[in-house]
Design an enzyme around this catalytic site. Sequence first.
Site, short mmCIF file in Angstrom:
data_model
loop_
_atom_site.label_atom_id
_atom_site.label_comp_id
_atom_site.label_asym_id
_atom_site.label_seq_id
_atom_site.Cartn_x
_atom_site.Cartn_y
_atom_site.Cartn_z
N PHE A 174 18.80 76.85 5.06
CA PHE A 174 18.07 75.66 5.11
C PHE A 174 17.68 75.36 6.18
O PHE A 174 16.46 74.52 6.47
CB PHE A 174 19.15 74.56 4.37
CG PHE A 174 20.18 74.33 4.80
CD1 PHE A 174 20.62 73.69 5.84
CD2 PHE A 174 21.40 74.61 4.19
CE1 PHE A 174 21.73 73.51 6.54
CE2 PHE A 174 22.68 74.56 4.81
CZ PHE A 174 22.85 73.83 5.83
N GLY B 167 13.82 75.48 7.53
CA GLY B 167 12.74 74.79 6.96
C GLY B 167 13.05 73.31 7.08
O GLY B 167 12.15 72.31 7.10
N HIS B 168 14.26 72.86 7.61
CA HIS B 168 14.74 71.42 7.66
C HIS B 168 15.65 71.46 8.90
O HIS B 168 16.80 71.35 9.09
CB HIS B 168 15.72 71.45 6.38
CG HIS B 168 15.93 69.88 6.27
ND1 HIS B 168 16.94 69.18 6.85
CD2 HIS B 168 15.34 68.94 5.23
CE1 HIS B 168 16.94 68.02 6.25
NE2 HIS B 168 15.83 67.90 5.49
N PHE B 169 14.99 71.09 10.03
CA PHE B 169 13.70 71.31 10.43
C PHE B 169 13.52 72.54 11.62
O PHE B 169 14.42 72.39 12.34
CB PHE B 169 12.99 69.76 10.96
CG PHE B 169 13.10 68.83 9.88
CD1 PHE B 169 12.37 68.73 8.79
CD2 PHE B 169 14.35 67.90 10.06
CE1 PHE B 169 12.19 67.56 8.15
CE2 PHE B 169 14.39 67.03 9.04
CZ PHE B 169 13.41 66.80 7.95
N VAL C 268 18.63 70.30 10.80
CA VAL C 268 19.50 69.08 10.69
C VAL C 268 19.92 69.57 9.02
O VAL C 268 18.89 69.97 8.36
CB VAL C 268 18.66 67.73 10.59
CG1 VAL C 268 19.76 66.73 9.93
CG2 VAL C 268 18.46 67.32 11.90
#
Length: 145
Positions: free
Chosen positions: A43, A46-48, A53
């Site tokens: 994750f 893309g986050h971020f 985070v």
Amino acid sequence: MDIYKILTKLPHRYPFLLVDRVLEIDKGKTIKALKNVTINEPFFQGHFPYRPVMPGVLMLEALAQAAALLAFDAMESAATDDTVYYFAGMEGVRFKRPVEPGDQLILEVALLRMKAGIFKFQSRALVDGDVAVEAELTCAIRKIA
């Protein structure tokens, strides 16, 4: 409880298994588990990309998985092919600090009550002793039709 024992209790697998170890369990009462958060988590791409985070919903999912381990231990059972452990509700959710790569998320869950396959838990996740998230969780175990 190490990862091999956790794998016998929970149906979750990579990339969605979010409990690495159970540190303490008081049968039918409380559980303390951990999730090592690494930059290798899928994750984080893309986050971020500019400031990784851990998504809040995944922190809640980690707490729910720890809660499932507590529930299965209380019932002296495990997830099976004909049952599903669902989220049924969340109340009082508060995010207090971000969780970043390199953090160790300590998952603390207390069973408040259980009846007819429905469980209510008080939970919180900490990093270095600071609360990252807290919530009251409701979960249900149901047979698959």
